[in-house]
Motif scaffolding. Structure first.
Motif, PDB file in Angstrom:
ATOM      1  N   LEU B 155       0.815  -1.220   0.000  1.00 23.95           N
ATOM      2  CA  LEU B 155       0.000   0.000   0.000  1.00 23.95           C
ATOM      3  C   LEU B 155       0.848   1.269   0.000  1.00 23.95           C
ATOM      4  N   ASP B 156       2.159   1.089  -0.037  1.00 22.59           N
ATOM      5  CA  ASP B 156       3.060   2.243  -0.082  1.00 22.59           C
ATOM      6  C   ASP B 156       2.882   3.124   1.150  1.00 22.59           C
ATOM      7  N   ILE B 157       2.833   2.465   2.318  1.00 24.24           N
ATOM      8  CA  ILE B 157       2.761   3.189   3.589  1.00 24.24           C
ATOM      9  C   ILE B 157       3.841   2.615   4.495  1.00 24.24           C
ATOM     10  N   THR B 158       4.006   3.192   5.670  1.00 24.07           N
ATOM     11  CA  THR B 158       5.014   2.674   6.594  1.00 24.07           C
ATOM     12  C   THR B 158       4.450   1.484   7.353  1.00 24.07           C
ATOM     13  N   PRO B 159       5.300   0.591   7.872  1.00 16.59           N
ATOM     14  CA  PRO B 159       4.801  -0.522   8.683  1.00 16.59           C
ATOM     15  C   PRO B 159       4.008  -0.039   9.902  1.00 16.59           C
ATOM     16  N   GLY B 160       4.430   1.065  10.478  1.00 17.05           N
ATOM     17  CA  GLY B 160       3.694   1.613  11.610  1.00 17.05           C
ATOM     18  C   GLY B 160       2.287   2.025  11.233  1.00 17.05           C
ATOM     19  N   ALA B 161       2.156   2.649  10.059  1.00 18.28           N
ATOM     20  CA  ALA B 161       0.830   3.045   9.587  1.00 18.28           C
ATOM     21  C   ALA B 161      -0.020   1.807   9.308  1.00 18.28           C
ATOM     22  N   ALA B 162       0.598   0.766   8.784  1.00 17.21           N
ATOM     23  CA  ALA B 162      -0.144  -0.474   8.527  1.00 17.21           C
ATOM     24  C   ALA B 162      -0.678  -1.049   9.829  1.00 17.21           C
ATOM     25  N   LYS B 163       0.168  -1.051  10.855  1.00 17.54           N
ATOM     26  CA  LYS B 163      -0.246  -1.594  12.150  1.00 17.54           C
ATOM     27  C   LYS B 163      -1.401  -0.766  12.723  1.00 17.54           C
ATOM     28  N   THR B 164      -1.262   0.543  12.627  1.00 16.41           N
ATOM     29  CA  THR B 164      -2.301   1.438  13.158  1.00 16.41           C
ATOM     30  C   THR B 164      -3.615   1.227  12.422  1.00 16.41           C
ATOM     31  N   ASN B 165      -3.536   1.132  11.103  1.00 18.48           N
ATOM     32  CA  ASN B 165      -4.763   0.951  10.319  1.00 18.48           C
ATOM     33  C   ASN B 165      -5.444  -0.378  10.638  1.00 18.48           C
ATOM     34  N   VAL B 166      -4.656  -1.415  10.835  1.00 17.69           N
ATOM     35  CA  VAL B 166      -5.244  -2.712  11.185  1.00 17.69           C
ATOM     36  C   VAL B 166      -5.951  -2.606  12.538  1.00 17.69           C
ATOM     37  N   HIS B 167      -5.268  -1.983  13.495  1.00 20.11           N
ATOM     38  CA  HIS B 167      -5.842  -1.842  14.842  1.00 20.11           C
ATOM     39  C   HIS B 167      -7.142  -1.030  14.801  1.00 20.11           C
ATOM     40  N   LEU B 168      -7.104   0.104  14.094  1.00 21.67           N
ATOM     41  CA  LEU B 168      -8.298   0.951  14.004  1.00 21.67           C
ATOM     42  C   LEU B 168      -9.424   0.245  13.238  1.00 21.67           C
ATOM     43  N   GLY B 169      -9.037  -0.487  12.208  1.00 25.60           N
ATOM     44  CA  GLY B 169     -10.036  -1.197  11.417  1.00 25.60           C
ATOM     45  C   GLY B 169     -10.747  -2.263  12.239  1.00 25.60           C
ATOM     46  N   ILE B 170     -10.004  -3.009  13.035  1.00 24.05           N
ATOM     47  CA  ILE B 170     -10.607  -4.041  13.879  1.00 24.05           C
ATOM     48  C   ILE B 170     -11.557  -3.399  14.894  1.00 24.05           C
ATOM     49  N   LYS B 171     -11.110  -2.310  15.492  1.00 21.59           N
ATOM     50  CA  LYS B 171     -11.971  -1.607  16.467  1.00 21.59           C
ATOM     51  C   LYS B 171     -13.255  -1.127  15.799  1.00 21.59           C
ATOM     52  N   ALA B 172     -13.118  -0.568  14.603  1.00 19.32           N
ATOM     53  CA  ALA B 172     -14.285  -0.065  13.891  1.00 19.32           C
ATOM     54  C   ALA B 172     -15.252  -1.204  13.557  1.00 19.32           C
ATOM     55  N   LEU B 173     -14.707  -2.335  13.127  1.00 20.37           N
ATOM     56  CA  LEU B 173     -15.565  -3.484  12.799  1.00 20.37           C
ATOM     57  C   LEU B 173     -16.297  -3.980  14.042  1.00 20.37           C
ATOM     58  N   GLN B 174     -15.591  -4.034  15.158  1.00 16.47           N
ATOM     59  CA  GLN B 174     -16.238  -4.477  16.400  1.00 16.47           C
ATOM     60  C   GLN B 174     -17.388  -3.548  16.774  1.00 16.47           C
ATOM     61  N   THR B 175     -17.175  -2.254  16.609  1.00 17.88           N
ATOM     62  CA  THR B 175     -18.242  -1.294  16.909  1.00 17.88           C
ATOM     63  C   THR B 175     -19.425  -1.493  15.966  1.00 17.88           C
ATOM     64  N   LEU B 176     -19.125  -1.676  14.686  1.00 19.18           N
ATOM     65  CA  LEU B 176     -20.197  -1.824  13.703  1.00 19.18           C
ATOM     66  C   LEU B 176     -20.964  -3.128  13.896  1.00 19.18           C
ATOM     67  N   MET B 177     -20.287  -4.145  14.396  1.00 19.84           N
ATOM     68  CA  MET B 177     -20.952  -5.438  14.554  1.00 19.84           C
ATOM     69  C   MET B 177     -21.700  -5.549  15.867  1.00 19.84           C
ATOM     70  N   THR B 178     -21.438  -4.645  16.802  1.00 20.67           N
ATOM     71  CA  THR B 178     -22.099  -4.725  18.097  1.00 20.67           C
ATOM     72  C   THR B 178     -23.468  -4.093  17.982  1.00 20.67           C
ATOM     73  N   PRO B 179     -24.533  -4.840  18.274  1.00 15.99           N
ATOM     74  CA  PRO B 179     -25.863  -4.225  18.160  1.00 15.99           C
ATOM     75  C   PRO B 179     -26.039  -3.170  19.240  1.00 15.99           C
ATOM     76  N   PRO B 180     -26.815  -2.121  18.972  1.00 16.72           N
ATOM     77  CA  PRO B 180     -27.016  -1.079  19.978  1.00 16.72           C
ATOM     78  C   PRO B 180     -27.753  -1.644  21.181  1.00 16.72           C
ATOM     79  N   LYS B 181     -27.370  -1.156  22.377  1.00 14.93           N
ATOM     80  CA  LYS B 181     -28.012  -1.647  23.594  1.00 14.93           C
ATOM     81  C   LYS B 181     -29.420  -1.081  23.687  1.00 14.93           C
ATOM     82  N   PRO B 182     -30.380  -1.920  24.085  1.00 11.59           N
ATOM     83  CA  PRO B 182     -31.746  -1.395  24.236  1.00 11.59           C
ATOM     84  C   PRO B 182     -31.790  -0.405  25.397  1.00 11.59           C
ATOM     85  N   ARG B 183     -32.542   0.682  25.192  1.00 11.13           N
ATOM     86  CA  ARG B 183     -32.629   1.699  26.243  1.00 11.13           C
ATOM     87  C   ARG B 183     -33.599   1.237  27.309  1.00 11.13           C
TER      88      ARG B 183
END
Lengths: 239, 188
Positions: B155-183
């Motif tokens: 992807l023509d980025i630094t290894p650090g950026a790759a690591k960060t993007n993977v970490h952020l991507g996993i967090k984002a997926l977890q948020t998107l997959m978690t159903p909203p809590k009923p109020r």
């Protein structure tokens, strides 16, 4: 947990790909490339114009360089480069929605549409339910249309499953389109068996303009609420 | 079927596939199939989508091959072709001809399995739209099994950026997959 799911998916994909034959794939691709190359070009150069020919012109005819009538435009703006690959407009959501609407209109214009609607009135026949859903979709009652298409598909109506796959493909919900496409295959959907024949030959007779008014409608009182209301009845809304 | 090659009465010559294109496709075929399979979850559909994409790539091969990163564009073409697959299939359904010997129709278990992928695939589709680099890094890390240095090269980025993007991507997926809590209802 999510990482494990993704790794498990990678293993599933790896197992699926282990059965894929590369040589066969490349041979089939070669055949496709040859077939594509053998197609006539969409735009042809007129052979008569492309090659210089001697033409006899009347002596009174003087060749004059024609001036452009376009206003002179200053070329100061940078042009955005054209994309290398463009997506086929016929495969885009708008075109698919048009195709879906045309399919619904064809179903409603079919000779047996009134019979199917009567059968649906009588005992909620699955094929009639699909026809009724098409009417609801044409009338803009999208939620109700989806409800009755799902009802019909659940009752093993292959056309309804195909229409649902088409609807979700048009609206960009790929996982839903995938499931309904698989469902239609499970029900044995084939175009020649399930797609309605157009009533008119191409461009011979124009379709009925206001299909919603001319299409048969159910007489069952319970069903008229679906036709008249924008939203699905509350009791049927999935929570 | 007549074509421009038949005007002189001879059979059309078999145009060999460009060797560089052939090598490129064989080298990356499995990755292209994995991209298509992630969208379509059916090997035969994925094969068809990748064949369609390969045809497009072949038609523009000189231009694509001249780019700095032809693989990136090829991936995008495969992904776009896979996304358009069901719309194209629906449009061309009337031209399909039943053929004996085709693979068995899916079963109810197959449908249940597809339903099981829904939440993850919807989350990945949303991530692809909102943060394509994170989505691509997650895909290369977990589906392609690449190390961070390899992702960085791709992807023509630094290894650090790759690591960060993977970490952020996993967090984002977890948020998107978690159903909203009923109020909970308010105190009466």
């Amino acid at each position: 947990m999510l990482e494990e799911t993704l790794r498990a998916e990678a293993q599933v994909l790896h197992d699926m790909l282990s059965t894929h034959d590369t040589t066969d794939f490349m041979n089939r691709l070669s055949t496709r490339i040859e077939e594509h190359a053998a197609r006539p070009a969409r735009v042809h150069d007129d052979p008569a114009r492309s090659t210089p020919t001697v033409t006899c012109t009347p002596p009174s005819f003087n060749l004059q360089r024609q001036r452009s009538t376009r206003p002179h435009v200053r070329r100061g703006l940078r042009r955005r480069p054209l994309p290398v690959i463009t997506r086929n407009p016929a495969d885009q959501p708008a075109a698919t929605l048009t195709h879906l609407r045309h399919l619904c209109e064809t179903i409603l214009s079919a000779e047996n549409a009134a019979t199917l609607m009567a059968a649906f009135d009588h005992d909620y026949d699955a094929t009639g339910a699909c026809t009724f859903a098409c009417l609801l979709y044409i009338l803009g009652r999208r939620d109700s249309a989806l409800y009755w298409w799902r009802f019909a598909a659940g009752a093993e109506n292959a056309l309804a499953a195909h229409v649902l796959a088409l609807y979700h493909a048009a609206n960009g919900t790929l996982p839903e389109a995938r499931v309904w496409c698989a469902h239609s295959r499970l029900l044995g959907f084939t175009a020649d068996q399930h797609l309605p024949l157009p009533l008119y030959p191409a461009r011979a007779t124009p379709p009925v303009r206001d299909i919603a008014r001319s299409a048969p409608a159910p007489t069952n009182e319970a069903m008229t609420s679906f036709v008249q209301n924008d939203r699905l009845p509350t009791a049927l809304v999935r929570h | 079927m007549t074509g421009p090659h038949e005007s002189h009465g001879l059979a059309p010559e078999r145009q060999p596939m460009d060797a560089e294109f052939r090598d490129f496709l064989i080298q990356h075929k499995d990755e292209f199939l994995r991209i298509a399979l992630s969208c379509l979850r059916n090997l035969h559909d994925a094969d068809e989508a990748v064949t369609d994409a390969a045809l497009k790539i072949h038609n523009k091969w000189p231009k694509i091959n001249s780019l700095d990163n032809p693989l990136a564009l090829a991936r995008k073409i495969v992904h776009d072709t896979s996304v358009d697959f069901y719309r194209r299939r629906a449009r061309l359904a009337s031209r399909e001809v039943p053929h004996p010997g085709l693979p068995d129709a899916p079963t109810a278990d197959d449908l249940l399995e597809l339903r099981g992928y829904e939440r993850l695939d919807q989350a990945r589709a949303i991530l692809q739209e909102r943060a394509p680099k994170q989505a691509e890094c997650v895909r290369l890390r977990y589906i392609e099994g690449m190390e961070f240095t390899e992702i960085a090269d791709h992807l023509d980025i630094t290894p650090g950026a790759a690591k960060t993007n993977v970490h952020l991507g996993i967090k984002a997926l977890q948020t998107l997959m978690t159903p909203p809590k009923p109020r909970n209802g308010g105190d009466s």
